[in-house]
Design a protein around this motif. Sequence first.
Motif, PDB file in Angstrom:
ATOM      1  N   ASN B 255      58.988  -2.471 -90.169  1.00 36.40           N
ATOM      2  CA  ASN B 255      57.928  -1.456 -90.063  1.00 36.40           C
ATOM      3  C   ASN B 255      57.386  -1.390 -88.640  1.00 36.40           C
ATOM      4  O   ASN B 255      57.110  -0.312 -88.114  1.00 36.40           O
ATOM      5  CB  ASN B 255      56.753  -1.790 -91.001  1.00 36.40           C
ATOM      6  CG  ASN B 255      57.105  -1.579 -92.460  1.00 36.40           C
ATOM      7  OD1 ASN B 255      57.963  -0.756 -92.781  1.00 36.40           O
ATOM      8  ND2 ASN B 255      56.461  -2.327 -93.341  1.00 36.40           N
ATOM      9  N   ALA B 259      57.699   1.813 -86.045  1.00 32.69           N
ATOM     10  CA  ALA B 259      56.551   2.398 -85.334  1.00 32.69           C
ATOM     11  C   ALA B 259      56.799   2.333 -83.825  1.00 32.69           C
ATOM     12  O   ALA B 259      56.468   3.269 -83.085  1.00 32.69           O
ATOM     13  CB  ALA B 259      55.266   1.665 -85.704  1.00 32.69           C
ATOM     14  N   GLU B 464      51.628   0.833 -87.264  1.00 36.19           N
ATOM     15  CA  GLU B 464      52.194   0.091 -88.403  1.00 36.19           C
ATOM     16  C   GLU B 464      51.088  -0.249 -89.411  1.00 36.19           C
ATOM     17  O   GLU B 464      51.272  -0.077 -90.623  1.00 36.19           O
ATOM     18  CB  GLU B 464      52.839  -1.191 -87.842  1.00 36.19           C
ATOM     19  CG  GLU B 464      53.317  -2.170 -88.866  1.00 36.19           C
ATOM     20  CD  GLU B 464      53.464  -3.587 -88.266  1.00 36.19           C
ATOM     21  OE1 GLU B 464      53.320  -3.743 -87.029  1.00 36.19           O
ATOM     22  OE2 GLU B 464      53.694  -4.518 -89.059  1.00 36.19           O
ATOM     23  N   ASP B 467      50.005   2.756 -91.321  1.00 32.89           N
ATOM     24  CA  ASP B 467      50.993   3.130 -92.335  1.00 32.89           C
ATOM     25  C   ASP B 467      50.926   2.196 -93.539  1.00 32.89           C
ATOM     26  O   ASP B 467      50.970   2.636 -94.682  1.00 32.89           O
ATOM     27  CB  ASP B 467      52.421   3.060 -91.760  1.00 32.89           C
ATOM     28  CG  ASP B 467      52.653   4.127 -90.698  1.00 32.89           C
ATOM     29  OD1 ASP B 467      51.833   5.048 -90.595  1.00 32.89           O
ATOM     30  OD2 ASP B 467      53.667   4.025 -89.983  1.00 32.89           O
ATOM     31  N   THR B 468      50.846   0.900 -93.263  1.00 32.40           N
ATOM     32  CA  THR B 468      50.908  -0.050 -94.375  1.00 32.40           C
ATOM     33  C   THR B 468      49.592  -0.087 -95.128  1.00 32.40           C
ATOM     34  O   THR B 468      49.557  -0.409 -96.305  1.00 32.40           O
ATOM     35  CB  THR B 468      51.320  -1.450 -93.888  1.00 32.40           C
ATOM     36  OG1 THR B 468      50.489  -1.829 -92.782  1.00 32.40           O
ATOM     37  CG2 THR B 468      52.770  -1.463 -93.442  1.00 32.40           C
TER      38      THR B 468
END
Lengths: 472, 472
Positions: B255, B259, B464, B467-468
Motif C-alpha cells: 500500500n 501511494a 497510504e 486510504d487505509t
Amino acid sequence: MNFIEQSNNSRRGHSRCEFSKKAAHAKLTIGKASATIQPPQPKTPDRMVPHLTTALTGPLLYLEQHILDNQAAIEHWFRGRWLRHNAPFYASVDLRNAGFKLAPVDTNLFPGGFNNLNPDFLPLCVQATMSAVEKICPVAQRFLLIPENHTRNTFYLSNVAALSAILRQAGMNVRIGSLLPEITAATRLDLPNGATLTLEPVKRVDDRLVLDDFEPCAILLNNDLSAGIPEILKNLEQFVIPPLHAGWATRRKSNHFAAYNRVAEDFAKLLHIDPWLINPFFAQCGHIDFQERQGEECVAAHVDDMLQDIAEKYREYGVEQDPFVIVKADAGTYGMGIMTVKDASEVKGLNRKQRNKMAVIKEGQPVSEVIVQEGVYTFENLNGAVAEPVVYMIDHFVVGGFYRVHTGRGQDENLNAPGMRFEPLAFQTACTLPDCSAAPDTAPNRFYAYGVVARLALLAAALELEDTEAAD
Amino acid sequence: MNFIEQSNNSRRGHSRCEFSKKAAHAKLTIGKASATIQPPQPKTPDRMVPHLTTALTGPLLYLEQHILDNQAAIEHWFRGRWLRHNAPFYASVDLRNAGFKLAPVDTNLFPGGFNNLNPDFLPLCVQATMSAVEKICPVAQRFLLIPENHTRNTFYLSNVAALSAILRQAGMNVRIGSLLPEITAATRLDLPNGATLTLEPVKRVDDRLVLDDFEPCAILLNNDLSAGIPEILKNLEQFVIPPLHAGWATRRKSNHFAAYNRVAEDFAKLLHIDPWLINPFFAQCGHIDFQERQGEECVAAHVDDMLQDIAEKYREYGVEQDPFVIVKADAGTYGMGIMTVKDASEVKGLNRKQRNKMAVIKEGQPVSEVIVQEGVYTFENLNGAVAEPVVYMIDHFVVGGFYRVHTGRGQDENLNAPGMRFEPLAFQTACTLPDCSAAPDTAPNRFYAYGVVARLALLAAALELEDTEAAD
C-alpha cells in the motif's frame, strides 16, 4: 511576604525539573500575593531573594527556576494561545534581566540583526519560516523583501542578506526591492563578508508590486514604515507581511504594552507569581511638544507616580537600587528620543540639547506622544560590560538571540541608542532546551526563560495587531 | 535518450543554485522522456551519467544537482501537498543512493533510533514536535509513550529515552507505559549513558489508558503492533498517535509503495525527470507459505519480470551492475524475512534454512504476503564500509538522520537485518540548508536531496494512511 505558590500544573504528572524542588524545598519563595487574601507568612529569608548585584553568581534565580519547573504547563498555555491568535511573521524582543525581574522593554516587528544569530541555529529559522509561510501564504513561492532605506549601513545590509538566505533555504524565490528613488536599476552592494546584495527598483503595476521579470506573490517588509506608509504600498492585492498597521506610522508602544499587561496578568496567574516580575509599569502622554515645552506636566506627573510605585515594589522585594524610568517616543524605534529619568524634575528642566534629542526620532518624525516606562536594571554583564539579551522569533518559535554587549553604558541606560556600537554575542544554545540537571542560570536554562518572556511579548504583539486591525 | 528538462519553475525568478546552470550549460541531461513524444536527442555524453562506482568522488551528481536547482519549486510543491494531507506524527525513511538513483526502500511509522541523531539538531526535533502537537492534539499536555516490548535492548531503550526527552522539551509531561505483562510496577532500567528509564504498567479504566497518578491526554505509540493490535489499545477515547491502522497488524508495504508511485509520478512531472530515478519497481504476491512452498511461482514470475525491467533501465542509463531484487514480507519490519535475488530460480529452490528465514518475521508472525522490490545499489561508503542513509522526520519537517555503516555487508544487501550491527553515523548538518556555493555531493547538499526524497516517502505514508483509514 513574597512567595510563588507551586503551580498546580507542576503537581500533575512528573515535574520537569525535579532536582529543583529538592533544592528549594516545598515552596518557592519569590513573587507576591495580596496580603488581604493570604494568611501571614514568615519573612522571606534573604537567600530566597538573590541580591541584585550577585544575580549572575549568587543564589538560585527563583523566577527562572520557577519558569523551568513549569515548562510543561507553560508550553501547554502557549499552545492554547496560539490556537486563538496569529503570531506575527517575525519579531525580536529586547529583554532586561534584573535577576529578580525579567521583562521585555521593546518588541520589534521588523527585526534587523538576523546576521547576529548563531549560524548553528539557521535550521531552526528555516523550519520556523516554513511554518510561518504555510500559515500566512502557503501558495506563495516568490517573495519580495523590502528593506529599510539604507544603502551604506553594512550591518543592516548583512541582516538583509541573512534574512534572504533564510527565506531561500525555506524554499522561496527571493528578491530585494528598494523604495529608494535613487535605485533606478539593479544595484549591487558589497557586504563585509565579501558577498554582495542586489537591490532592485520596485514598480507598481495596478495593485501589484513587481520587479523586472519578477511577479512576487508576497511582500515581506523589513522596513518599519517610520516615515509613514508610502503610497506604493497601499491597497496591494499581494500578501503584505507584516500588515501595514504593524509599522510605526500607526503602531504605538502603549498599545503593545497595554496588550502585554493582559498577557502578563494571565501568565502570572498560571505561574502564581506577581505579574510585576515580568512586566514593567508604563503610562502614556499625548499632545507632547518638547520644543515648545508642551505636555511636560503629564510626563512629570507620570514619572513621579511611577517612581513611587517602583520604590514600593523595590521595598517589598528588598531591592536596594534607585528606581528609574525611561521616557521614550510612543511611536518609533532605534532608541532615538529616549531618556533615563530618576526624578520628575529632570523632565521639566530640559535644556535645548535634551529637547532636540527627544523631539524627533528616526526619519525626522516629530514626537508628539511618549510613554513613560519603568526602567529595569540589567544585571547581566560580560567582562564588566553591560549585556542586554535580544530574542528572535519567527512564527511563534524562538529561533535564537544575542546579547548587545556595550562597555560605555550603565545598567540603567538604553543599549539600543543612535550611533551606539555594541558587540553582538550570539546565544550559544537554543532557547528550547532547558537542562534540568544544571543550575537555573546556566545558558540553556537562562535562554529558556528568555524565550518564554519573549514569547509573552510576541503574544502581546499578536493581540495588539488584532486590536489595531479592528481599529483600521 | 536521457535528459532532464530544465524545470519551468526554476526559470521564474532567480534560480537557487545559479552556478550549477553554468556548470551544466543549458540542459541537464539525466532522466528520461518517452521517445514517442520527444524529438531525437543526441546521445548523452558519458560525463552526464556519473559512473556508478565513482558516485561519491566522480563527476557531478545530476539528480542531486537537479533537486538543488529546483529547491523553491520543490518546497512550494510540498507546501501545497501538506495543505491537503496530514503528515504522520513521525517517521524514518531508509534510503539507498546509487548515484544515478536515489530512492526510499522502507518507511517506518514508529521510528526507533532517535538516539542516533546529531544532538545539535535536538532543537529542530523540539520545534517540529511543537508543530505536530499543535496540529494533532493541541490541548494535550500529558503524553503516554508506549514503546516496543523490549527491556534488554539498551539501544532501543536509549531511543525511547531520546524520544521522551524531545517530547519533554516540547513541553509535554511524558511517562512511559509498558504493555509487557511482567511490568507490574514502576521499573527502572539502566541505560548505557548512565541514565535510567522508568517503565510503568498501563491500566485501562473504561475507554482510557492511565498510569498511577497519571491521566494522559494522548498516547504516542513507538510500538509497531507487529504482534497485532492489543485489546487494551482498541477503541480508546484518547488521541492515539500514529493511528492503530499505521501498525504492522494492518499496514502493508505494497500500500505504501502504491501511494509512493503516485507521489513519485507527480514529483517527477514537476522536475521533468524519469520517476524511476526516485522510485524502485515493486510487485506484490499474496497467499504465500514458504514452508509449504506455496506461492513461489508468483514470486518467481515477478522477480523475472522485474529483473528484465531493471536491466532495460540499466541499459538505458548505461549502468553496468547486475540488476537485483529484494523479496520481503509485505507486513513487518526489522529486516526479517528479506532476501536478495538476482535470478528467479533462487526463489524456487529455497533450502530449509532459507525457508525458515523467510517464513516468519518479528514477533513470530507468519509471512503470507510478500513484496518484490527493485534492489537499489548503495554506492555510498565510508572507509570501505557500506553506508545507508536513514532520514528522520517529525510532522512534515526533516529533523536529522544518520548512516547505517556496516562493514560486513554488500552493496546489494539489506542493512537493517536481524542481529546486524551497524555503526550509526549522525548527519553532520541539517537537511534543510543546501549550500549553493558547494558541489552537489557535499554533505549539506546531499542531505538536502535525502530530505526531499524522504519527504516524498512521508507524503506517500500520508496518502497510504488516508486510504487505509477509509478502508477501516
